[in-house]
Scaffold this motif. Structure first.
Motif, PDB file in Angstrom:
ATOM      1  N   LYS A 276       0.811  -1.210   0.000  1.00  0.00           N
ATOM      2  CA  LYS A 276       0.000   0.000   0.000  1.00  0.00           C
ATOM      3  C   LYS A 276       0.852   1.271   0.000  1.00  0.00           C
ATOM      4  N   ASP A 277       2.168   1.098   0.152  1.00  0.00           N
ATOM      5  CA  ASP A 277       3.103   2.224   0.179  1.00  0.00           C
ATOM      6  C   ASP A 277       2.612   3.309   1.132  1.00  0.00           C
ATOM      7  N   ASP A 278       2.338   2.918   2.369  1.00  0.00           N
ATOM      8  CA  ASP A 278       1.828   3.876   3.354  1.00  0.00           C
ATOM      9  C   ASP A 278       2.714   3.939   4.603  1.00  0.00           C
ATOM     10  N   ALA A 279       4.005   3.769   4.404  1.00  0.00           N
ATOM     11  CA  ALA A 279       4.926   3.868   5.539  1.00  0.00           C
ATOM     12  C   ALA A 279       4.913   5.289   6.104  1.00  0.00           C
ATOM     13  N   PRO A 280       5.012   5.450   7.432  1.00  0.00           N
ATOM     14  CA  PRO A 280       5.119   6.792   8.020  1.00  0.00           C
ATOM     15  C   PRO A 280       6.357   7.522   7.494  1.00  0.00           C
ATOM     16  N   ILE A 281       6.207   8.824   7.241  1.00  0.00           N
ATOM     17  CA  ILE A 281       7.287   9.633   6.673  1.00  0.00           C
ATOM     18  C   ILE A 281       7.691  10.684   7.700  1.00  0.00           C
ATOM     19  N   PHE A 282       8.910  10.583   8.222  1.00  0.00           N
ATOM     20  CA  PHE A 282       9.417  11.581   9.154  1.00  0.00           C
ATOM     21  C   PHE A 282       9.898  12.801   8.376  1.00  0.00           C
ATOM     22  N   LEU A 283       9.476  13.984   8.831  1.00  0.00           N
ATOM     23  CA  LEU A 283       9.876  15.220   8.158  1.00  0.00           C
ATOM     24  C   LEU A 283      11.380  15.442   8.314  1.00  0.00           C
ATOM     25  N   PRO A 284      12.016  16.143   7.366  1.00  0.00           N
ATOM     26  CA  PRO A 284      13.470  16.319   7.411  1.00  0.00           C
ATOM     27  C   PRO A 284      13.930  17.138   8.613  1.00  0.00           C
ATOM     28  N   ASP A 285      15.247  17.101   8.851  1.00  0.00           N
ATOM     29  CA  ASP A 285      15.819  17.748  10.032  1.00  0.00           C
ATOM     30  C   ASP A 285      15.602  19.259  10.037  1.00  0.00           C
ATOM     31  N   TRP A 286      15.623  19.878   8.855  1.00  0.00           N
ATOM     32  CA  TRP A 286      15.471  21.338   8.835  1.00  0.00           C
ATOM     33  C   TRP A 286      14.086  21.755   9.327  1.00  0.00           C
ATOM     34  N   VAL A 287      13.080  20.903   9.075  1.00  0.00           N
ATOM     35  CA  VAL A 287      11.734  21.196   9.585  1.00  0.00           C
ATOM     36  C   VAL A 287      11.746  21.117  11.114  1.00  0.00           C
ATOM     37  N   ARG A 288      12.438  20.119  11.640  1.00  0.00           N
ATOM     38  CA  ARG A 288      12.560  19.987  13.100  1.00  0.00           C
ATOM     39  C   ARG A 288      13.200  21.240  13.709  1.00  0.00           C
ATOM     40  N   LEU A 289      14.258  21.747  13.066  1.00  0.00           N
ATOM     41  CA  LEU A 289      14.927  22.945  13.577  1.00  0.00           C
ATOM     42  C   LEU A 289      13.999  24.159  13.542  1.00  0.00           C
ATOM     43  N   VAL A 290      13.266  24.310  12.453  1.00  0.00           N
ATOM     44  CA  VAL A 290      12.359  25.455  12.325  1.00  0.00           C
ATOM     45  C   VAL A 290      11.257  25.391  13.380  1.00  0.00           C
ATOM     46  N   LEU A 291      10.656  24.211  13.531  1.00  0.00           N
ATOM     47  CA  LEU A 291       9.574  24.064  14.506  1.00  0.00           C
ATOM     48  C   LEU A 291      10.085  24.254  15.930  1.00  0.00           C
ATOM     49  N   ASN A 331      -2.568  11.443  10.381  1.00  0.00           N
ATOM     50  CA  ASN A 331      -3.748  10.720   9.893  1.00  0.00           C
ATOM     51  C   ASN A 331      -4.092  11.065   8.449  1.00  0.00           C
ATOM     52  N   LEU A 332      -3.862  12.318   8.073  1.00  0.00           N
ATOM     53  CA  LEU A 332      -4.237  12.742   6.728  1.00  0.00           C
ATOM     54  C   LEU A 332      -3.191  12.391   5.677  1.00  0.00           C
ATOM     55  N   THR A 333      -1.920  12.470   6.050  1.00  0.00           N
ATOM     56  CA  THR A 333      -0.860  12.316   5.053  1.00  0.00           C
ATOM     57  C   THR A 333       0.153  11.229   5.373  1.00  0.00           C
ATOM     58  N   GLY A 334       0.198  10.764   6.633  1.00  0.00           N
ATOM     59  CA  GLY A 334       1.225   9.808   7.028  1.00  0.00           C
ATOM     60  C   GLY A 334       2.537  10.468   7.392  1.00  0.00           C
ATOM     61  N   TRP A 335       2.611  11.812   7.344  1.00  0.00           N
ATOM     62  CA  TRP A 335       3.821  12.516   7.729  1.00  0.00           C
ATOM     63  C   TRP A 335       3.898  12.624   9.255  1.00  0.00           C
ATOM     64  N   VAL A 336       5.084  12.474   9.782  1.00  0.00           N
ATOM     65  CA  VAL A 336       5.297  12.506  11.231  1.00  0.00           C
ATOM     66  C   VAL A 336       6.031  13.797  11.584  1.00  0.00           C
ATOM     67  N   MET A 337       5.331  14.704  12.265  1.00  0.00           N
ATOM     68  CA  MET A 337       5.979  15.930  12.729  1.00  0.00           C
ATOM     69  C   MET A 337       6.876  15.602  13.919  1.00  0.00           C
ATOM     70  N   PRO A 338       8.042  16.235  14.000  1.00  0.00           N
ATOM     71  CA  PRO A 338       8.893  16.009  15.181  1.00  0.00           C
ATOM     72  C   PRO A 338       8.230  16.590  16.422  1.00  0.00           C
ATOM     73  N   LEU A 339       8.158  15.790  17.457  1.00  0.00           N
ATOM     74  CA  LEU A 339       7.521  16.219  18.702  1.00  0.00           C
ATOM     75  C   LEU A 339       8.520  16.392  19.839  1.00  0.00           C
ATOM     76  N   ALA A 340       9.547  15.570  19.860  1.00  0.00           N
ATOM     77  CA  ALA A 340      10.462  15.565  21.001  1.00  0.00           C
ATOM     78  C   ALA A 340      11.160  16.905  21.175  1.00  0.00           C
ATOM     79  N   HIS A 341      11.848  17.385  20.154  1.00  0.00           N
ATOM     80  CA  HIS A 341      12.626  18.613  20.288  1.00  0.00           C
ATOM     81  C   HIS A 341      11.739  19.833  20.575  1.00  0.00           C
TER      82      HIS A 341
END
Length: 624
Positions: A276-291, A331-341
């Motif tokens: 189904k090609d629905d693996a969770p996708i972690f956003l890149p490191d630069w997004v983590r830094l910005v957030l 839930n909508l896209t399968g993208w995983v926003m960084p939460l820890a940092h």
């Protein structure tokens, strides 16, 4: 403006510092924990419907009273061959099955015809393209790597199976080879969510709810109780699920129980993730830094700008909003926003910036204290100076007035010019006496030393005494004072303060009225109040100035150049009236004169300090 920019620069720098401080730390355990919660509390995706499980469970062992042997396997594999599945995979090493060599050979022959693939929980040795073949008679059986991963030495290091290996040193594992028959993907980079780790390409498994895949017992297939059509054109996984060996199970993001999910079902989830090609996708490191920076700067501004309770509440709502946004995005896209940092940045920003704010506020408090202390001293010096000057001026002023009165008794020896000068001296000394009296009253108000000396008095008598003081002044301007005084009951008042009020109002009426005009003074009882009105035919007061004429030292713009005054008369009048629990107001139209109305309560037993009931008004006066 410079200070404001400096404040913003400091806060911006703190946010950058928090972001830079956190960026080197991986925080894998916390990040994985938040990712697990996203999976656990999110709706689970449907299966592809292309996978069937064939477990050897406790039911099979109990029915056979033993482990399935080679001929049992041969019969089950034969039935599967007739059902024509798309592909058949066993997670049990065929060479470990019990049976004679002849029985094993029969089993191996059918396995080759099926064909049967053995998914080995291992990877080829470094530099080798494939695993070692199985021993005789299973050499023809294809063996592919199907390793179970667990975050033990890398990432979260908590033993949870979150990943699958797609390739190692460029060689594909079992799952992508099986998935290729469904989606035709041969390049691992074409899958969503692929990342590199050491010499492998991996992605995270999107888990379905346990029990999502159809299961048929090994023994039921063996004894013909399963319709072969259920296997047709399906991928069949055979494995153990006996609840006896921990090695047959994995812990997952959905559950950390030791027997949370069988390896058999984990492999099914892995294959479905690829299909189904629905693996969770972690956003890149630069997004983590910005957030992280955005959360940091929000935290810094909230902590530095709001009260602690309000700030804590707002930051809590911000954290909940951020988590909700991450959950929605997953839930909508399968993208995983960084939460820890970002969450750690919020925590650090709150608990580390609070001391800085306390330092700043303590410094400000100290500065305010010093300023207040200085202002208090200045105020005391001012009050002492005003009292001293007022009292010291009264003595020579009294001498001047006495001398002018003495000279004025015999004007026969004075020339007309000297007589006129004497009159001016008398008027000036009178004005100065009034000004000193006003300053003394103001000093008493500011020192909160103003108290009422009440006695029952006829307000009309006090009013007449005030009128008599200005009859001569009115006569000089040919102004007629017309009175309409109704008989009144005696009222407990401070006669001296009330006379000061009447004098200020009447003097203003005469002072600002033109020659050959009249001033109307009236008194009457209306309800439970005594109402006194003083109306003149002067130039009037503008509507804008009506709001400010009772303020301290205020004088109208047009009157400053033409009429002498100190701007304290109406201020003191209002204070003294409200001290009696009364009110004073002015009505005027430019060019048509002004009317001042004083209202005093008839109540013979007013509160001990009526002005206290005025709340903010009294607080305003006493704070001046």
């Amino acid at each position: 403006m410079k200070y404001k920019w400096m404040t913003h620069l400091i806060r911006f720098s703190i946010a950058v510092g928090i972001t830079a401080l956190l960026s080197p730390f991986q925080l894998d355990l916390l990040e994985s924990a938040t990712y697990d919660y996203l999976q656990r509390f999110s709706p689970k995706p449907d299966t592809s419907g292309q996978i069937v499980l064939l477990p050897i469970s406790h039911k099979t062992l109990e029915a056979l009273q033993r482990e399935p042997e080679a001929l049992d396997w041969a019969l089950v594999l034969k039935k599967l061959e007739e059902a024509k599945p798309r592909q058949t995979v066993t997670l049990i090493n065929p060479s470990t099955v019990h049976g004679s060599f002849d029985d094993l050979s029969v089993m191996a022959g059918i396995a080759t015809q099926l064909p049967l693939i053995f998914g080995e929980n291992d990877l080829p040795k470094t530099g080798m393209n494939q695993l070692n073949p199985l021993p005789a008679p299973f050499e023809p059986v294809e063996i592919l790597p199907a390793p179970k991963t667990a975050d033990r030495a890398v990432m979260a290091k908590d033993g949870v199976t979150r990943r699958m290996i797609l390739s190692y040193e460029g060689n594909l594992t079992l799952q992508p080879r099986l998935a290729k028959t469904f989606n035709g993907i041969s390049k691992m980079s074409d899958y969503s969510g692929v990342f590199s780790l050491l010499d492998s390409e991996q992605l995270r498994i999107r888990y379905r709810t346990p029990g999502s895949y159809p299961k048929y017992e090994f023994v039921d297939v063996l004894e013909g109780r399963v319709d072969p059509k259920v296997f047709e054109n399906k991928t069949v996984f055979i494995g153990r699920d006996t609840l006896e060996a921990a090695g047959d199970y994995v812990t997952t993001p959905l559950s950390k129980d030791l027997l949370a999910l069988s390896a058999l079902e984990m492999q099914a989830n892995s294959l479905d993730t690829l299909i189904k090609d629905d693996a969770p996708i972690f956003l890149p490191d630069w997004v983590r830094l910005v957030l992280t920076f955005l959360i940091s700067i929000l935290t810094v501004y909230v902590v530095m700008s709001l009260r602690p309770t309000e700030g804590l509440l707002l930051l809590g709502l911000s954290a909940m909003t951020y988590i909700l946004a991450a959950w929605t995005l997953f839930n909508l896209t399968g993208w995983v926003m960084p939460l820890a940092h970002p969450l750690v940045a919020l925590f650090i920003g709150y608990y580390f910036v609070i001391p800085y704010r306390l330092i700043v506020e303590n410094r400000k408090s100290w500065e305010y204290y010093q300023k207040n202390r200085l202002l208090t001293q200045v105020e005391e010096l001012k009050s002492n100076f005003m009292r001293m000057m007022s009292h010291d001026l009264k003595t020579p002023l009294a001498r001047i007035q006495g001398m002018t009165e003495l000279i004025g008794k015999d004007r026969s020896s004075l020339s007309e010019q000297q007589s006129e000068a004497l009159d001016r001296i008398t008027e000036s000394s009178h004005e100065l006496t009034e000004f000193i009296g006003s300053i003394l009253s103001l000093s008493r108000i500011e020192s909160k030393d103003m108290k009422l000396d009440r006695h029952s008095r006829d307000v009309n008598q006090i009013l007449k005494q005030a009128i008599r003081k200005f009859e001569h002044t009115a006569h000089k301007k040919n102004i007629r004072i017309h009175t309409e005084l109704e008989p009144l009951f005696s009222v407990k008042v401070d006669a001296s303060l009330l006379e000061t009020v009447f004098c200020n109002i009447i003097e203003n009426a005469i002072k600002y009225s033109p020659e050959d005009s009249q001033v109307l003074i009236s008194s009457e009882e209306i309800g439970d109040q005594v109402v006194i009105q003083v109306a003149d035919q002067g130039p009037g007061i503008s509507q804008n100035e009506l709001q400010t004429i009772f303020e301290r030292f205020y004088r109208g713009e047009q009157l400053r150049q033409t009429t002498l005054g100190n701007g304290l008369g109406l201020y003191l009048a209002r204070y003294f009236v409200e001290l009696h629990n009364g009110s004073i107001e002015a009505e005027s139209v430019l060019g048509s004169g002004s009317t001042f109305t004083i209202k005093l309560p008839i109540d013979l037993n007013p509160p001990a300090h009526p002005a206290d009931q005025k709340g903010e008004r009294h607080a305003e006066y006493t704070s001046l």
